[in-house]
Design a protein around this motif. Structure first.
Motif, mmCIF file in Angstrom:
data_model
loop_
_atom_site.group_PDB
_atom_site.id
_atom_site.type_symbol
_atom_site.label_atom_id
_atom_site.label_comp_id
_atom_site.label_asym_id
_atom_site.label_seq_id
_atom_site.Cartn_x
_atom_site.Cartn_y
_atom_site.Cartn_z
ATOM 1 N N GLU A 223 42.607 44.299 36.885
ATOM 2 C CA GLU A 223 42.945 42.968 37.389
ATOM 3 C C GLU A 223 41.819 42.515 38.309
ATOM 4 O OE1 GLU A 223 45.790 41.162 36.918
ATOM 5 O OE2 GLU A 223 47.306 42.606 36.237
ATOM 6 N N PHE A 225 40.808 39.252 41.290
ATOM 7 C CA PHE A 225 41.259 38.103 42.069
ATOM 8 C C PHE A 225 40.157 37.687 43.035
ATOM 9 C CE2 PHE A 225 45.116 40.713 41.348
ATOM 10 C CZ PHE A 225 45.812 39.834 40.517
ATOM 11 N N SER A 230 44.709 34.511 48.935
ATOM 12 C CA SER A 230 45.527 34.386 47.729
ATOM 13 C C SER A 230 45.740 35.730 47.043
ATOM 14 C CB SER A 230 44.886 33.399 46.744
ATOM 15 O OG SER A 230 43.660 33.899 46.234
ATOM 16 N N SER A 231 44.803 36.655 47.241
ATOM 17 C CA SER A 231 44.931 37.965 46.596
ATOM 18 C C SER A 231 46.038 38.805 47.225
ATOM 19 C CB SER A 231 43.607 38.727 46.670
ATOM 20 O OG SER A 231 43.290 39.058 48.008
ATOM 21 N N GLU A 234 49.272 38.180 45.342
ATOM 22 C CA GLU A 234 49.179 38.742 43.994
ATOM 23 C C GLU A 234 49.333 40.258 44.012
ATOM 24 O OE1 GLU A 234 49.014 37.391 41.097
ATOM 25 O OE2 GLU A 234 48.623 35.291 41.523
ATOM 26 N N ARG A 238 53.177 40.907 43.334
ATOM 27 C CA ARG A 238 53.255 41.038 41.884
ATOM 28 C C ARG A 238 52.929 42.439 41.393
ATOM 29 N NH1 ARG A 238 50.096 40.230 37.320
ATOM 30 N NH2 ARG A 238 48.245 39.486 38.421
#
Length: 349
Positions: A223, A225, A230-231, A234, A238
């Motif tokens: 993944e 980012f 914002s990371s 995530e 998530r």
């Protein structure tokens, strides 16, 4: 011969004419195939005389602590099976060879650096950004096997440093765990590959550059980012069910990336600061999750370099290398400073 040298504290390095080294008993003269261009050299050029003296890196000397090439001449004494013409890598940290740390092959932590007077090739003593490098002892020479000396030089630091850091974190990187790499540069792109080669963890890469995030996916990241707030959502929400990552490796080391690393980590995890950008962790209650380890690894041992070379020879890791002639050294460092090098750059004499 022409060499790229740091001659004074807080002045830019420059190309200069220097004599070819002569070999004394026990020493090894290496004909340089390539010298790696490392971001830490930019810091060397910025540090004051007092700081450089404290770490046994006072100028003048030729830069270049990542070196591969061929043995040009062996000084009188035991050769340990080495012979002229062998393709080799040079372990960049040079200690006294006699203290406990050195006998454990951890010459990065030599107890007698103040007496030795230098920390390694390109770090207080002449390094590899020249046609030849003089290495003080055969114990610092490692065979390259089938690896290409024109491209393998960054294995001695850009791969060894993340390997050393990741090896310490392996007990945390169990199946189902998450490892985060912040900064996909010379060390970070090797960090992603080493994590994939050594552990079953999911590997997440962060960077401010979309191009470097694409590069991270190319070298194996599961993944990617942007390296910003914002990371956090995530990764925490998530990917880790609100818990955070078991291991966060910061290959940048600014205030912003260290703060981000702390937000991404979980209880009983580890935050590892590898980058030398000089950032700070503002400590206080809650600065890190409970029972989280904060570590600052430094380079790696000669034995670990053997292991890195073995991983590369078996094609488990692969450097992305941009090659430039030695005469372009100043330009290459400017590109590095601007974040325009993909992977690692090497200078070819």
């Amino acid at each position: 011969m022409i060499a790229y040298r740091l001659t004074h504290p807080q002045r830019p390095p420059s190309l200069q004419e220097v004599p070819k080294p002569s070999v004394k008993p026990g020493e090894v003269l290496v004909k340089v195939a390539a010298a790696g261009v490392c971001h830490s050299d930019l810091h060397l050029a910025e540090w004051s005389a007092d700081v450089l003296k404290a770490v046994a890196m006072s100028p003048p000397y030729t830069l270049g602590h990542e070196c591969t090439g061929w043995i040009a001449e062996l000084g009188n004494g035991p050769s340990y099976g080495l012979k002229e013409g062998d393709a080799i890598a040079v372990a960049g940290a040079w200690g006294c060879g006699y203290c406990r740390a050195c006998r454990l092959s951890a010459e990065t932590h030599c107890e007698n650096l103040n007496k030795v007077g230098y920390s390694g090739g390109g770090l207080g003593r002449d390094g590899a950004m020249a046609e030849y490098e003089l290495v003080p002892a055969a114990r610092l020479i490692l065979p390259l096997g089938k690896l290409d000396p024109h491209t393998a030089a960054p294995l001695t630091d850009a791969a060894l440093t993340p390997y050393h850091a990741i090896k310490k974190a392996l007990p945390l990187l169990v199946p189902g765990s998450v490892a985060v790499v912040i900064g996909v540069g010379g060390l970070g792109h090797m960090g992603v590959q080493l994590l994939k080669a050594l552990a079953p963890a999911k590997v997440v890469a962060l960077d401010i550059s979309p191009e470097k995030l694409k590069f991270a996916r190319e070298v194996g990241a599961d993944e990617t980012f942007p390296s910003d707030e914002s990371s956090v959502k995530e990764i925490r929400d998530r990917l880790t069910r609100g818990q955070g990552a078991e291991v966060v490796l910061d290959f940048v080391g600014t205030d912003a990336t260290i703060a981000l690393a702390a937000k991404l980590a979980r209880n009983l995890g580890q935050v590892t600061i590898v980058g030398l950008a000089g950032g700070h962790l503002h400590w206080g209650f809650g600065a890190l999750p409970f029972d989280n380890q904060l570590t600052q690894p430094y380079w790696g041992t000669t034995v670990e370099l053997m292991e890195v070379l073995a991983l590369a020879e078996a094609d488990h890791i692969k450097l992305h290398v941009e090659s430039y002639p030695l005469k372009d050294a100043a330009m290459v460092y400017e590109k590095l400073k601007a974040g325009k090098i993909k992977g690692r750059a090497v200078l070819v004499p």
